[in-house]
Design a protein around this motif. Structure first.
Motif, short mmCIF file in Angstrom:
data_model
loop_
_atom_site.label_atom_id
_atom_site.label_comp_id
_atom_site.label_asym_id
_atom_site.label_seq_id
_atom_site.Cartn_x
_atom_site.Cartn_y
_atom_site.Cartn_z
N LYS A 94 62.96 15.85 56.32
CA LYS A 94 62.61 14.43 56.34
C LYS A 94 61.33 14.22 55.54
N HIS A 95 61.32 13.23 54.65
CA HIS A 95 60.14 12.97 53.84
C HIS A 95 59.03 12.42 54.72
N VAL A 96 57.83 12.99 54.55
CA VAL A 96 56.68 12.58 55.36
C VAL A 96 55.49 12.23 54.49
N SER A 97 54.68 11.33 55.03
CA SER A 97 53.38 11.00 54.43
C SER A 97 52.32 11.62 55.32
N ALA A 98 51.25 12.10 54.70
CA ALA A 98 50.19 12.77 55.44
C ALA A 98 48.97 11.87 55.57
N VAL A 99 48.35 11.91 56.73
CA VAL A 99 47.07 11.28 56.95
C VAL A 99 46.15 12.33 57.58
N ALA B 117 60.69 7.13 56.95
CA ALA B 117 61.77 6.21 57.35
C ALA B 117 61.54 5.60 58.73
N THR B 118 61.04 6.38 59.69
CA THR B 118 60.93 5.90 61.07
C THR B 118 59.50 5.66 61.53
N ASP C 153 59.54 16.31 68.27
CA ASP C 153 60.96 16.11 67.98
C ASP C 153 61.67 15.52 69.20
N SER C 154 62.96 15.51 69.15
CA SER C 154 63.83 15.04 70.25
C SER C 154 63.66 13.56 70.55
N PHE C 155 63.26 12.77 69.55
CA PHE C 155 63.09 11.33 69.75
C PHE C 155 64.41 10.70 70.18
N GLY C 156 64.37 9.94 71.25
CA GLY C 156 65.55 9.23 71.72
C GLY C 156 66.54 10.09 72.49
N GLN C 157 66.28 11.38 72.58
CA GLN C 157 67.18 12.27 73.31
C GLN C 157 66.68 12.43 74.74
N SER C 158 67.61 12.61 75.63
CA SER C 158 67.24 12.87 77.02
C SER C 158 66.74 14.31 77.12
#
Length: 149
Positions: A78-83, A99-100, A121-126
């Motif tokens: 996944k493409h990421v931007s760094a801060v 994207a998110t 990780d595991s966004f939106g997962q139970s």
């Protein structure tokens, strides 16, 4: 959270209380100049502390953060931007999915140059999370007593 760096460990946070595995907690103290050896009897124990700012501190990015475009890239495809946030001898680089806008990874460098990495990780997962049982939990003052006498 599972954190890697000088030590592999686990951190839980609930209702403003952090539960940090003893080895990981000792590694954090070592980074601050306190040489701590966790005796075998404390392996598998968790140290509790109050989380400054509550549990959100594990996800909140400081307002002093600035873009670090030279560190942009990808995390798990996944493409990421760094801060980046740099204060004193510490530097944190947060990798946020374009994207998110979700935080996917944090690289923390502390005094002495050691880098720890936290993956999100595991966004939106139970996900079932079970806090350590009371017999495996000790407050900070008890931990200090056990490792320093």
């Amino acid at each position: 959270m599972e954190v890697t760096g000088g030590a592999l460990g686990t951190v839980y946070c609930k209702d403003g209380t952090s539960y940090t595995s003893a080895g990981l907690f000792a590694e954090a103290l070592r980074r601050h100049g306190k040489e701590i050896t966790v005796p075998p009897r404390l392996q598998g124990m968790y140290v509790t502390t109050k989380a400054d700012g509550g549990c959100a501190m594990y996800y909140r990015i400081a307002e002093t953060a600035h873009r670090a475009p030279g560190r942009d890239g990808s995390v798990d495809g996944k493409h990421v931007s760094a801060v980046e946030v740099a204060e004193g001898g510490s530097k944190d680089v947060y990798f946020i999915e374009d994207a998110t806008k979700r935080l996917l990874k944090l690289e923390s460098r502390r005094d002495g140059g050691k880098v720890s990495t936290t993956a999100y990780d595991s966004f939106g997962q139970s996900v079932t999370i079970t806090l350590p049982v009371p017999q495996k939990v000790m407050p900070l003052d008890a931990f200090r007593y056990q490792v320093t006498g």
